[in-house]
Design a protein around this motif. Structure first.
Motif, PDB file in Angstrom:
ATOM      1  N   LEU A   1       2.976   9.055  -4.087  1.00  0.00           N
ATOM      2  CA  LEU A   1       2.605   8.714  -5.468  1.00  0.00           C
ATOM      3  C   LEU A   1       3.829   8.277  -6.265  1.00  0.00           C
ATOM      4  N   MET A   2       4.902   9.016  -6.114  1.00  0.00           N
ATOM      5  CA  MET A   2       6.135   8.700  -6.834  1.00  0.00           C
ATOM      6  C   MET A   2       6.605   7.279  -6.520  1.00  0.00           C
ATOM      7  N   HIS A   3       6.692   6.968  -5.236  1.00  0.00           N
ATOM      8  CA  HIS A   3       7.173   5.648  -4.851  1.00  0.00           C
ATOM      9  C   HIS A   3       6.188   4.565  -5.263  1.00  0.00           C
ATOM     10  N   SER A   4       4.893   4.836  -5.181  1.00  0.00           N
ATOM     11  CA  SER A   4       3.890   3.853  -5.596  1.00  0.00           C
ATOM     12  C   SER A   4       4.031   3.533  -7.076  1.00  0.00           C
ATOM     13  N   PHE A   5       4.213   4.565  -7.900  1.00  0.00           N
ATOM     14  CA  PHE A   5       4.378   4.338  -9.339  1.00  0.00           C
ATOM     15  C   PHE A   5       5.613   3.487  -9.614  1.00  0.00           C
ATOM     16  N   ILE A   6       6.718   3.843  -8.944  1.00  0.00           N
ATOM     17  CA  ILE A   6       7.963   3.092  -9.172  1.00  0.00           C
ATOM     18  C   ILE A   6       7.817   1.659  -8.662  1.00  0.00           C
TER      19      ILE A   6
ATOM     20  N   THR B   1       0.816  -1.221   0.000  1.00  0.00           N
ATOM     21  CA  THR B   1       0.000   0.000   0.000  1.00  0.00           C
ATOM     22  C   THR B   1       0.847   1.267   0.000  1.00  0.00           C
ATOM     23  N   ASN B   2       2.144   1.128   0.278  1.00  0.00           N
ATOM     24  CA  ASN B   2       3.031   2.294   0.357  1.00  0.00           C
ATOM     25  C   ASN B   2       2.534   3.312   1.392  1.00  0.00           C
ATOM     26  N   GLU B   3       1.855   2.833   2.431  1.00  0.00           N
ATOM     27  CA  GLU B   3       1.219   3.745   3.375  1.00  0.00           C
ATOM     28  C   GLU B   3       2.218   4.646   4.091  1.00  0.00           C
ATOM     29  N   LYS B   4       3.398   4.130   4.383  1.00  0.00           N
ATOM     30  CA  LYS B   4       4.382   4.948   5.089  1.00  0.00           C
ATOM     31  C   LYS B   4       4.958   6.033   4.171  1.00  0.00           C
ATOM     32  N   GLN B   5       5.019   5.749   2.853  1.00  0.00           N
ATOM     33  CA  GLN B   5       5.536   6.747   1.919  1.00  0.00           C
ATOM     34  C   GLN B   5       4.591   7.935   1.785  1.00  0.00           C
ATOM     35  N   PHE B   6       3.290   7.686   1.980  1.00  0.00           N
ATOM     36  CA  PHE B   6       2.318   8.771   1.865  1.00  0.00           C
ATOM     37  C   PHE B   6       2.283   9.655   3.110  1.00  0.00           C
ATOM     38  N   ASN B   7       2.881   9.188   4.204  1.00  0.00           N
ATOM     39  CA  ASN B   7       2.855   9.943   5.448  1.00  0.00           C
ATOM     40  C   ASN B   7       3.572  11.281   5.285  1.00  0.00           C
ATOM     41  N   ARG B   8       2.814  12.362   5.402  1.00  0.00           N
ATOM     42  CA  ARG B   8       3.332  13.733   5.306  1.00  0.00           C
ATOM     43  C   ARG B   8       3.811  14.120   3.902  1.00  0.00           C
ATOM     44  N   ASP B   9       3.655  13.244   2.892  1.00  0.00           N
ATOM     45  CA  ASP B   9       4.272  13.522   1.589  1.00  0.00           C
ATOM     46  C   ASP B   9       3.478  12.850   0.473  1.00  0.00           C
TER      47      ASP B   9
END
Length: 714
Positions: free
Chosen positions: A87-92, A74-82
């Motif tokens: 989105l960038m990390h999810s796409f990659i 889910t990339n949930e931690k990457q979305f935290n505050r950013d």
């Protein structure tokens, strides 16, 4: 002129590649895989040289893997505050994972299904769906890489750059870009060279590239040129891909594996509880890199250099010499240097060490770095290990040495007489029982600052008034109460912490009560999360330890430990406190204490109490898990730092300038004695004395109840 269009809905896997070249490719692929496997073995073999971890890391493994997969997918931690970063990390991530799955499917069809069944499922509708998904997800991958390059090179996001930024970071992102764009170029050339089959329109990116090539025919594009371009593109793409596979265990790409392993083996209570140290006096804390546990080494390898921890660190924001990312990466670099034959040096020392002592003294133990980390690095465990080494070496700030001495001699951080610990009760018109002599509902641990600090004594009197008004029985330990030990443990004084813990659990066992209630979130955290982890039997026979308790205390959680806001909220909900929510009309903002919020996920009880008094609550931009530390944790309360601005000053500025109410905010509300002390100081040094008042929630409740005189506040 191009080849006649292919009619069968599939394609040749090795278009334009001879049998000899296929054999060469297989050989190179085998070499790349062997290099990859050896690197993977070397990485994980190195972890076995680390110390054993204090906590179970692979228990209930299936559940851990499922939980980690959810976090990663889910990339949930990457979305935290950013949002952009998420989105960038999810796409990659999703693009890369999809391309990996697509390659695996193709390999299965070619080398497993094709050999066993002498057939292929890679044609017709399956082929069309496959090609569409590959192009769609591949396009997301390239877009994500483009977003990353834009942020890194065009915007030059500050947190992505530091002294550990190196060539491997650039090589990693450019290699991914070349693989993504090169794959589409290869596909477009093949579609053009095979006659632009109509069914290949599902490969919409590749087909678009093929149409561009067709438009170049007047400029010399031809069948022979296309075939030659395809050959060069195929081999270039293959060699880049094989190099990437072989390179993964040796550089930054390894985080694709180590990060997932780190999330799987995370401790859900990391930071809130710290690893214990063995009773063996010969044990060392951080004399060598192998004193670190295998999990702490994995933490180092999982770091992606993203800088999220650095961007939220209050010490770094205040220009203290601490960057959480650099500490983790300094340890990793040193470990890799040792493995390469470099000379060892002290891990933490004033000069010439891997980490400077002033760097570790700067940490506020606020856990913001851990909360922000997308790969669950447990910074505080490694930091505490280094702090313990500093204590062993005697490299501790002189102010902290005074605090240690005060606690050892008098049981409190002030150095005042234990006999005066309960003197604050004389100024409140409430009878405070002795919990050692009579049974009570609440065993109240008051804490050092509410007992000895004049400003915080008002909070203690307020809380006593509240509990009395709710008609519950409560009592304190009087001179048998000592400092809880939470912060000196985080500074590295483990054995003094153990003495305090042993003393308190014996005191608790001698009392009759239903619940323990703490004024200070720091006490609440250590009683709730850390005392139950101590194996007192391991130390009970030590003549240096002034206790005989030889069991685990509260291991099953039978004793309920509460912060006072949780206890009082329950009383309000039960109708035992007459708060109608209309008594006060102040405009206020509330500061989440680190040890109540990030440490223990309690955000609502304090807010509900503030609202119950009738105050209009405005949130600061950084609230709840994003709250900014007051600067008092990790020994900051007792040490002197030349910093600009102080964390407390920055937080007060935020309250008055960045909340929706702005300068209309009248009161800055806290729920922690350390926060009270730091913000009262920040109000003076930051010249906010005429702009805002610092109050504890207990003081608001007492005022709303009309009991200020009873609490001795008038």
């Amino acid at each position: 002129m191009i080849n006649p269009a292919q009619t069968e809905v599939t394609r040749e896997t090795y278009y334009g590649i001879s049998s000899v070249e296929k054999v060469l490719f297989y050989f190179l692929a085998a070499v790349a895989i062997l290099v990859f496997l050896y690197g993977l073995y070397a990485r994980f073999a190195r972890y076995t040289g680390g110390d054993e971890d204090s906590f179970p890391r692979v228990d209930e493994l299936p559940g851990r893997v499922v939980s980690a997969a959810k976090i990663v997918l889910t990339n949930e931690k990457q979305f935290n505050r950013d949002l952009y970063g998420g989105l960038m990390h999810s796409f990659i991530f999703w693009g890369f994972l999809s391309l990996f799955i697509a390659t695996s499917i193709l390999a299965f069809d070619e080398y497993a299904y094709g050999i066993v069944m002498d057939a292929s499922f890679w044609y017709g509708d399956f082929y069309l769906a496959y090609q569409f998904m590959v192009d769609a997800m591949g396009l997301l991958f390239v877009v994500g890489i483009g977003m990353a390059m834009y942020r890194r090179y065009w915007v030059r996001n500050q947190r992505l750059w530091g002294r550990h930024t190196s060539f491997e970071d650039n090589l990693f992102i450019w290699l991914l870009f070349i693989l993504g764009v090169g794959g589409f170029a290869l596909e477009g050339i093949r579609i053009y060279a095979t006659g632009m089959p109509e069914f290949e329109v599902v490969s919409f990116v590749g087909y678009g590239i093929a149409m561009v090539l067709m438009a170049l025919e007047p400029m010399g594009m031809s069948e022979s040129l296309a075939d030659s371009m395809h050959w060069w593109a195929w081999w270039s793409h293959s060699l880049f891909a094989l190099f990437f596979i072989a390179w993964i265990p040796y550089a930054k790409p390894f985080h694709m594996l180590s990060s997932f392993a780190n999330v799987v083996t995370r401790d859900e209570k990391a930071g809130a509880r710290l690893p214990g140290i063995p009773a063996d006096l010969d044990a060392t804390n951080a004399e060598s890199i192998d004193d670190f546990t295998w999990k702490e080494m994995l933490d180092q390898d999982a770091c992606t250099k993203c800088g999220r921890c650095s961007s939220v660190c209050p010490a770094k924001a205040s220009k203290r010499p601490l960057d959480p990312r650099d500490v983790i990466l300094d340890l990793k670099t040193y470990r890799e240097g040792l493995d390469a034959g470099e000379e060892p040096k002290p891990l933490v020392a004033d000069g010439g060490g891997v980490i400077q002592t002033e760097t570790m003294e700067s940490c506020m133990a606020c856990m913001a770095c851990m909360d922000a980390c997308p790969v669950e690095i447990e910074h505080l465990n490694s930091f505490t290990r280094l702090n313990r080494q500093m204590v062993d070496q005697g490299d501790v700030d002189s102010n902290m040495q005074d605090v240690f001495q005060n606690v050892m001699q008098n049981g409190n951080t002030f150095g005042d007489s234990p006999r005066t610990r309960a003197d604050w009760t004389e100024d409140v018109d409430v009878e405070v029982a002795d919990a050692r002599e009579e049974e009570v509902d609440y065993l109240w641990y008051v804490g050092d600052y509410p007992s000895y600090d004049e400003r915080n004594k008002q909070v203690a009197r307020s809380l006593a008034t509240i509990l009395d008004e709710a008609d519950v029985t409560f009592g304190i330990l009087f001179e048998d109460e000592k400092y809880d030990g939470n912060d000196i443990r985080r500074i590295g004084e483990e054995f003094l912490y153990l003495e305090l813990a042993g003393h308190h659990v014996e005191s608790f066992e001698a009392c009759e009560f239903e619940k323990i209630v703490c004024t200070d979130p720091h006490s609440y955290n250590t009683f709730k999360n850390e005392y139950p982890e101590v194996d007192f039997e391991e130390f009970a026979d030590d003549p240096m330890m002034p206790f005989e308790y030889d069991e685990y205390w509260n291991a099953d959680g039978e004793v309920e430990v509460l912060h006072w806001t949780q206890a009082v909220e329950e009383l309000v909900q039960d109708g035992k406190l007459a708060l109608s929510g209309t008594e006060l009309d102040y405009t206020v903002t509330y500061h989440d204490p680190c040890h109540l919020g990030r440490y223990n996920d309690e955000y609502e009880a304090p807010r509900e109490l503030v609202k119950a008094t009738g105050c209009e609550l405005y949130e600061m931009p950084r609230n709840r898990a994003d709250s900014f530390c007051c600067g008092g944790g990790g020994g900051g309360l007792w040490m002197d730092f030349e910093e600009e601005p102080k964390p407390s000053e920055e937080r007060l500025r935020e309250a008055l300038e960045d909340t929706d109410a702005g300068a209309l905010v009248e009161k800055f509300v806290v729920a922690c004695p350390m926060c009270m002390t730091m913000y009262e100081d920040g109000r003076k040094t930051g010249d906010f004395e005429d702009d805002i008042e610092i109050v504890d929630i207990a003081e608001l409740i007492v005022e709303a109840l009309g009991k200020k005189e009873t609490a001795g506040l008038e």
